[in-house]
Design an enzyme around this catalytic site. Sequence first.
Site, PDB file in Angstrom:
ATOM      1  N   ASP A 184     -28.494   1.042 -17.742  1.00  0.00           N
ATOM      2  CA  ASP A 184     -29.612   1.474 -18.577  1.00  0.00           C
ATOM      3  C   ASP A 184     -29.003   2.159 -19.802  1.00  0.00           C
ATOM      4  OD1 ASP A 184     -31.709   2.812 -19.839  1.00  0.00           O
ATOM      5  OD2 ASP A 184     -32.732   3.283 -17.961  1.00  0.00           O
ATOM      6  N   TYR A 209     -37.125   3.275 -28.824  1.00  0.00           N
ATOM      7  CA  TYR A 209     -37.816   4.325 -29.576  1.00  0.00           C
ATOM      8  C   TYR A 209     -36.994   5.602 -29.708  1.00  0.00           C
ATOM      9  CZ  TYR A 209     -39.131   5.360 -24.704  1.00  0.00           C
ATOM     10  OH  TYR A 209     -39.101   5.583 -23.353  1.00  0.00           O
ATOM     11  N   LYS A 210     -35.792   5.625 -29.141  1.00  0.00           N
ATOM     12  CA  LYS A 210     -34.932   6.815 -29.255  1.00  0.00           C
ATOM     13  C   LYS A 210     -34.015   6.634 -30.462  1.00  0.00           C
ATOM     14  CE  LYS A 210     -35.051   7.475 -24.207  1.00  0.00           C
ATOM     15  NZ  LYS A 210     -36.055   8.561 -24.143  1.00  0.00           N
ATOM     16  N   ARG A 356     -32.580  20.496 -24.608  1.00  0.00           N
ATOM     17  CA  ARG A 356     -31.802  19.345 -25.093  1.00  0.00           C
ATOM     18  C   ARG A 356     -31.842  19.266 -26.621  1.00  0.00           C
ATOM     19  NH1 ARG A 356     -33.350  13.693 -22.557  1.00  0.00           N
ATOM     20  NH2 ARG A 356     -35.101  14.028 -23.976  1.00  0.00           N
TER      21      ARG A 356
END
Length: 397
Positions: A184, A209-210, A356
């Site tokens: 992944d 989308y990241k 994060r």
Amino acid sequence: MSAFETRRDMFNLPEGITYLDGNSLGPLPKHAVDQTRRTMTDQWGEMLIMGWNKADWMALPGRLGDRIGRLIGAPVDSTVVGDTLSIKVYQAVASALELRPGRKRVLSDNGNFPTDLYMAKGLIDSLGQGHDLKVVDPEAVEDAIDESVAVVMLTHVDYRTGRLHDMAAITRKAHEAGALMIWDLAHSAGALPVDLAACNADFAVGCTYKYLNGGPGAPAFIYVRPDLIDQVRPALSGWLGHAAPFAFDLDYRPGEGISRMRVGTPPVLQMAVLDAALDAFDGVDMADIRARSIELSEQFIAEVEASCKQVELASPRDPHARGSQVSFRFEEGYAAMQALIARGVIGDFRAPDIMRFGFCPLYNTGEDVSRAAAVLSEIIASREWDQPQFKTRKAVT
């Protein structure tokens, strides 16, 4: 001017905002607005249903797959875009299990993104053939690979801490044991160099989308090793994975090559956004992105640790052992992150206590890093986070 300063101008970055959450959702590429508008007005608006032929909408999944393939070391015609990451995980696991009929184990780790584990468990429960999902600590993965394992399924970069698996070594170990390997790349694609062909990975999946900046709900991608693809039977035999979709046969015949991994109708408008977003990577070497990402993350760690002793580094200390993010542990991490966001520094939170911060050299700068570190230190030192409005959990953290 650095090679990345001109890239920053390609993104819509609101004034006064320091955005360090591209590892969760990339910002809007400015060019995507006009490209999507043209797709809507010039194609959908003027061509109507003829757009499938005149604008070649049907070819978008493969064309975008090849653009992503360049960033992940995938040969041409081995990657296709469409559906969601959960769907692509399901496809990969189902196909891999069929290719190893004598084995019953899917091996993963507890740093894998939960969706991947949910999809694998749901699949094997539906099969009802005695398969099991074994989940171990990330450090124990290689030792757990043996002849009972059909499939090893891992997220390359841990979504919480940024810990980075050794893709080549684990893939090699899986193959030596006769297992198939699924990676992944949700937190890898567009963030660091990946070479699927060189490490001989069997399957890879990822979202767009990241770090790829395809927008909320952007379609996912799936890669299948070229010499393996003709052996793969698509478990989700959607009509656009059919060899001849418009023959409308009642029996399914898988398409040639990677096209058989298509399922549903392409989301044309969302793909227009993704197509525009990928322009930011044209002419960019992923090794340069990786080098700059390490510079930014190392700067952030140094500045935070120099001024904020109350937080603990959760990411690997070695920059080559983590992806393009840095995570810090803080008991009131959720509230502290909300206070940061209120001050215009956007990162995110992952339970139970991790803050994060993602670093995307296409648009992040050293100035972004210094501001984020300074504001974080101020919030912690002053206990600015200790207010009711910052402790109320929202639907998305």
